[in-house]
Design a protein around this motif. Sequence first.
Motif, PDB file in Angstrom:
ATOM      1  N   PRO A   1       0.813  -1.216   0.000  1.00 38.52           N
ATOM      2  CA  PRO A   1       0.000   0.000   0.000  1.00 38.52           C
ATOM      3  C   PRO A   1       0.852   1.276   0.000  1.00 38.52           C
ATOM      4  N   ARG A   2       1.903   1.282   0.774  1.00 32.92           N
ATOM      5  CA  ARG A   2       2.777   2.462   0.826  1.00 32.92           C
ATOM      6  C   ARG A   2       3.421   2.710  -0.542  1.00 32.92           C
ATOM      7  N   GLN A   3       3.910   1.656  -1.178  1.00 32.53           N
ATOM      8  CA  GLN A   3       4.537   1.804  -2.493  1.00 32.53           C
ATOM      9  C   GLN A   3       3.531   2.306  -3.526  1.00 32.53           C
ATOM     10  N   ALA A   4       2.308   1.810  -3.447  1.00 35.50           N
ATOM     11  CA  ALA A   4       1.278   2.240  -4.399  1.00 35.50           C
ATOM     12  C   ALA A   4       0.994   3.733  -4.251  1.00 35.50           C
TER      13      ALA A   4
ATOM     14  N   ALA B   1      -5.182   0.400  -1.433  1.00 38.67           N
ATOM     15  CA  ALA B   1      -4.145   0.900  -0.524  1.00 38.67           C
ATOM     16  C   ALA B   1      -4.741   1.841   0.509  1.00 38.67           C
ATOM     17  N   VAL B   2      -5.556   2.774   0.050  1.00 36.35           N
ATOM     18  CA  VAL B   2      -6.177   3.726   0.974  1.00 36.35           C
ATOM     19  C   VAL B   2      -7.155   2.991   1.897  1.00 36.35           C
TER      20      VAL B   2
ATOM     21  N   MET C   1       2.365  -2.378  11.160  1.00 35.76           N
ATOM     22  CA  MET C   1       2.922  -1.763   9.957  1.00 35.76           C
ATOM     23  C   MET C   1       1.915  -0.830   9.289  1.00 35.76           C
ATOM     24  N   ALA C   2       0.687  -1.268   9.195  1.00 37.94           N
ATOM     25  CA  ALA C   2      -0.331  -0.425   8.566  1.00 37.94           C
ATOM     26  C   ALA C   2      -0.526   0.861   9.352  1.00 37.94           C
ATOM     27  N   LEU C   3      -0.521   0.775  10.674  1.00 42.81           N
ATOM     28  CA  LEU C   3      -0.694   1.975  11.491  1.00 42.81           C
ATOM     29  C   LEU C   3       0.489   2.918  11.351  1.00 42.81           C
TER      30      LEU C   3
ATOM     31  N   VAL D   1       2.342   8.073   9.016  1.00 45.03           N
ATOM     32  CA  VAL D   1       3.260   8.769   8.123  1.00 45.03           C
ATOM     33  C   VAL D   1       2.499   9.396   6.956  1.00 45.03           C
ATOM     34  N   LEU D   2       1.464   8.737   6.483  1.00 39.35           N
ATOM     35  CA  LEU D   2       0.778   9.167   5.278  1.00 39.35           C
ATOM     36  C   LEU D   2      -0.533   9.909   5.535  1.00 39.35           C
ATOM     37  N   THR D   3      -0.756  10.389   6.753  1.00 42.77           N
ATOM     38  CA  THR D   3      -1.993  11.094   7.049  1.00 42.77           C
ATOM     39  C   THR D   3      -2.171  12.300   6.136  1.00 42.77           C
ATOM     40  N   GLN D   4      -1.112  13.075   5.940  1.00 45.08           N
ATOM     41  CA  GLN D   4      -1.214  14.241   5.065  1.00 45.08           C
ATOM     42  C   GLN D   4      -1.509  13.815   3.628  1.00 45.08           C
TER      43      GLN D   4
END
Length: 97
Positions: free
Chosen positions: A6-9, A27-28, A67-69, A74-77
Motif C-alpha cells: 500500500p505504501r509503495q502504491a 491501498a487507501v 505496519m499499517a498503522l 506517516v501518510l496522514t497528510q
Amino acid sequence: MTDLTPRQAIYAFLGSDHVEPAVLRAAVAQYVCAYDSITDLASDVADDPKCQSSVEELASEILMQQMALEEYLVLTQVSTALPDLVRSRRAIARSAS
C-alpha cells in the motif's frame, strides 16, 4: 493484482507513476480499515477499562496492524490530500490529450 505494498502504491501515485485505480483504492482502504478497527477496539476498552478480553483484543489488533498503522501515521497528510491530487492528475491527463 500487484506486487506493490500500500505504501509503495501511494508513493508511486504521488510520483506520477501509473497506478491502477483499484490498487490505489485498496491501498487507501487498508489504512482506513486498520484505523477503524483500532479505534473501535480502543473505544470498547475506554468504555470498560477493566474488561481484560477487550484489552487483549486491542493489543492483538495493534500487533497485527502495526505496519499499517505506522504507514497510516506517516501518510496522514497524503490521505487528506488525495482528492486534490486525483483532480489535478485528471486535469493534467486531459490537457495532455
